[in-house]
Design an enzyme around this catalytic site. Structure first.
Site, short mmCIF file in Angstrom:
data_model
loop_
_atom_site.label_atom_id
_atom_site.label_comp_id
_atom_site.label_asym_id
_atom_site.label_seq_id
_atom_site.Cartn_x
_atom_site.Cartn_y
_atom_site.Cartn_z
CG LEU A 9 -1.72 -1.28 1.47
CD1 LEU A 9 -2.69 -1.08 2.63
CD2 LEU A 9 -2.47 -1.69 0.21
CB ALA A 11 -2.71 4.98 -2.50
NE ARG A 16 1.14 11.75 10.62
CZ ARG A 16 1.14 10.59 11.26
NH1 ARG A 16 1.65 10.51 12.48
NH2 ARG A 16 0.65 9.51 10.68
CD GLN A 72 -6.78 3.73 -2.10
OE1 GLN A 72 -5.63 3.96 -1.79
NE2 GLN A 72 -7.70 3.40 -1.21
CB THR A 78 -5.73 -0.02 4.91
OG1 THR A 78 -6.68 -0.25 5.96
CG2 THR A 78 -4.71 1.00 5.39
CG ASN A 167 -2.28 -4.27 12.28
OD1 ASN A 167 -1.49 -5.03 11.73
ND2 ASN A 167 -3.20 -3.57 11.62
CE LYS A 348 34.64 15.48 -18.39
NZ LYS A 348 34.64 16.29 -19.58
C1 UD1 Z 1 -3.02 1.09 9.67
C2 UD1 Z 1 -3.84 0.03 10.37
C3 UD1 Z 1 -3.44 -0.03 11.85
C4 UD1 Z 1 -1.94 -0.29 11.97
C5 UD1 Z 1 -1.16 0.73 11.16
C6 UD1 Z 1 0.29 0.38 11.13
C7 UD1 Z 1 -5.97 0.06 9.20
C8 UD1 Z 1 -7.37 0.46 9.26
N1 UD1 Z 1 -5.23 0.36 10.25
O1 UD1 Z 1 -3.28 2.33 10.29
O2 UD1 Z 1 -4.15 -1.05 12.50
O3 UD1 Z 1 -1.55 -0.26 13.32
O4 UD1 Z 1 -1.64 0.77 9.81
O5 UD1 Z 1 1.02 1.43 10.58
O6 UD1 Z 1 -5.55 -0.55 8.26
N2 UD1 Z 1 -2.98 3.66 2.31
C9 UD1 Z 1 -3.42 3.58 1.01
N3 UD1 Z 1 -4.69 3.95 0.73
C10 UD1 Z 1 -5.55 4.39 1.68
C11 UD1 Z 1 -5.08 4.46 3.00
C12 UD1 Z 1 -3.79 4.09 3.30
O7 UD1 Z 1 -2.69 3.19 0.12
O8 UD1 Z 1 -6.69 4.70 1.33
C13 UD1 Z 1 -1.60 3.26 2.60
C14 UD1 Z 1 -0.75 4.40 3.11
O9 UD1 Z 1 -0.09 5.05 2.04
C15 UD1 Z 1 0.23 3.67 4.03
C16 UD1 Z 1 -0.58 2.47 4.52
O10 UD1 Z 1 -1.66 2.32 3.62
O11 UD1 Z 1 1.36 3.21 3.35
C17 UD1 Z 1 -1.09 2.61 5.93
O12 UD1 Z 1 -1.88 3.77 6.02
P1 UD1 Z 1 -1.89 4.67 7.30
O13 UD1 Z 1 -2.89 5.73 7.14
O14 UD1 Z 1 -0.50 5.06 7.65
O15 UD1 Z 1 -2.32 3.59 8.42
P2 UD1 Z 1 -3.48 3.70 9.45
O16 UD1 Z 1 -4.78 3.64 8.75
O17 UD1 Z 1 -3.21 4.82 10.35
#
Ligand code: UD1
Ligand code: CA
Length: 457
Positions: A9, A11, A16, A72, A78, A167, A348
């Site tokens: 993942l 996207a 931050r 996406q 996620t 997780n 060079k």
């Molecule tokens: C997610 C998990 C959480 C876990 C944490 C670990 C879920 C709902 N929660 O949290 O349990 O402890 O990761 O870091 O899954 N991304 C996409 N598309 C989206 C949303 C996210 O590609 O629509 C990607 C982000 O770019 C990133 C990853 O998914 O690489 C995780 O997304 P992030 O928002 O950091 O994780 P959380 O939802 O906070």
């Protein structure tokens, strides 16, 4: 491995980071966050699908053809991200799901996760970690040891928030069961997102086996969300790289200040002095002394080379070469064995033959220099006429006197001698002495007058 697919993942924007670069393209030890994840996954999966969204084209360009991509369009969570990859998932087999921002995850960890998954014949296996500060993570909720669900920080009760097992965002699923669970996702939660984590609860509801693998060192699960975590990941990975090199026979005078990229190779008994930066595809042989205060980028270095207080980019140095202090080797510089390059020398795109000395204050560009030649202090190769670069050839055992200009294209023959202060514009035959400077005029007794005038003023 054939039926093992990974979905990475990547996207999200990573707000931050406060960056115009997509988060997963930030680098740690010379490789992007996503690059590290892809390298680790490559060891266990036959196919990798990267979910792109924010600045997807940039991510695609950086990561290249080694993986497949799905888009996406909107980041709805996620679970929604994994749904985009569904058409590419195999009908049966194993699916790894990972985040593109966890650079410290290793192939070894993924192998342990897979072993746990296979042993339990699980529908899903979660990579978990016990962390001192679980705030922000999804928590692993258990009942009598068995996993019940993953609850997100924002949806958790006060009691659940006390759970320190989190997780990490890395999982293995049975492909068929994942597909079914993805179909059941909804947005009925605090963030209004499709949570991938809800697939776990769904599998348990259907009495499927869900297991976990607890990461022994929780820091390896570090996800990079801001620049502070980027620096933390860098420090941890740098420590691992340096420890591995030391275990393999490299001496580091101060490992804290040895900045060495993930793919750099260094031979036994080489000493890395303080403040040394070794980047990209650099390879260094045995028994060298590198540093202090040096930077080598994409360089090939032989054995017994001494390289002090200097910079080299895309240069090749054979055995027993010495460089520095304060030299600059630019791309396509090739130094054959025993070459000596001293202080304030820039080279060079030049090939320098065995045992040739360029000991001080010289510029050498677009040149082919033979063996045992000597370029005196202040030798300048005038390779550029304002429009084009030209070639200079200097033969074996040629001697170029101090402060000479060699105006290219020009050839200095084998064993030729160029007098100091010459500006050479025509070829010098082998064995010839060439003087190309104004003759000296001495006027007896005239100095006093000039000196007197000066003191009178
Ligand atoms: C997610 C998990 C959480 C876990 C944490 C670990 C879920 C709902 N929660 O949290 O349990 O402890 O990761 O870091 O899954 N991304 C996409 N598309 C989206 C949303 C996210 O590609 O629509 C990607 C982000 O770019 C990133 C990853 O998914 O690489 C995780 O997304 P992030 O928002 O950091 O994780 P959380 O939802 O906070
Ligand atoms: Ca989020």
């Amino acid at each position: 491995m054939t039926n093992r697919v990974a979905v990475v993942l990547a996207a999200g924007e990573g707000k931050r980071m406060q960056s115009s670069l997509p988060k997963v393209l930030h680098s740690v030890c010379g490789k992007t966050l996503l690059g590290h994840v892809v390298s680790a996954v490559n060891a266990v999966c036959s196919q990798i699908i990267v979910v792109i969204g924010h600045k997807g084209d940039e991510v695609k360009k950086a990561c290249g053809e080694q993986v497949h991509y799905v888009r996406q369009a909107q980041q709805l969570g996620t679970g929604h991200a994994v749904q985009q990859a569904e058409p590419l998932l195999p009908a049966s087999g194993t699916v790894f799901v990972l985040c593109g921002d966890t650079p410290l995850l290793t192939a070894e960890t993924l192998q342990h996760l897979l072993a746990a998954h296979q042993e339990a014949q699980a529908a899903a296996t979660i990579l978990t970690a016990k962390v001192p500060e679980p705030f922000g993570y999804g928590r692993i909720v258990r009942d009598g040891g068995r996993v019940v669900k993953i609850v997100e920080e924002k949806d958790a009760t006060a009691e659940e928030r006390k759970i320190s097992e989190i997780n990490t965002g890395t999982y293995i699923f049975d492909a068929q069961l994942l597909r079914e669970a993805l179909g059941k996702l909804h947005t009925n939660n605090a963030q209004g997102e499709y949570y991938l984590t809800d697939c776990i609860e769904e599998l348990i509801r259907k009495d499927k086996v869900v297991t976990t693998y607890l990461l022994p060192d929780y820091r390896l699960a570090l996800g990079v969300n801001d620049r502070l975590q980027l620096a933390e990941a860098q420090a941890i990975m740098q420590k691992h790289i340096n420890e591995k090199l030391m275990a393999a026979g490299v001496t580091m005078i101060d490992p804290q200040t040895a900045y060495i990229d993930a793919d750099v190779k260094i031979g036994r008994d080489t000493v890395i002095m303080p403040n040394t930066v070794l980047r990209g595809a650099t390879q260094i042989g045995e028994q060298c002394i590198i540093g202090p205060n040096s930077e080598l980028i994409d360089c090939q270095v032989g054995n017994e080379v001494v390289f002090r207080h200097s910079v080299a980019v895309k240069a090749s140095l054979a055995d027993k070469v010495t460089v520095g202090p304060f030299a600059h080797l630019r791309p396509e510089t090739v130094l054959h064995s025993g070459v000596k390059v001293g202080d304030f020398v820039e080279i060079k795109k030049s090939d320098v033959g065995e045992n040739t000395k360029i000991a001080h204050l010289a510029y050498v560009g677009d040149a082919q220099i033979g063996r045992k030649a000597n370029l005196g202090a202040g030798t300048i190769i005038v390779n550029y006429d304002g429009r084009k670069k030209h070639l200079t050839i200097i033969g074996d055992e040629a001697f170029v006197g101090c402060s000479s200009n060699l105006v290219a294209p020009v050839t200095i023959g084998d064993g030729a001698f160029v007098a100091a202060g010459s500006t050479i514009t025509k070829d010098v035959p082998a064995g010839a002495l060439s003087l190309a400077r104004a003759y000296q005029v001495n006027k007896e007794g005239r100095a006093a007058r000039l000196l007197k005038k000066k003191t009178d003023e």
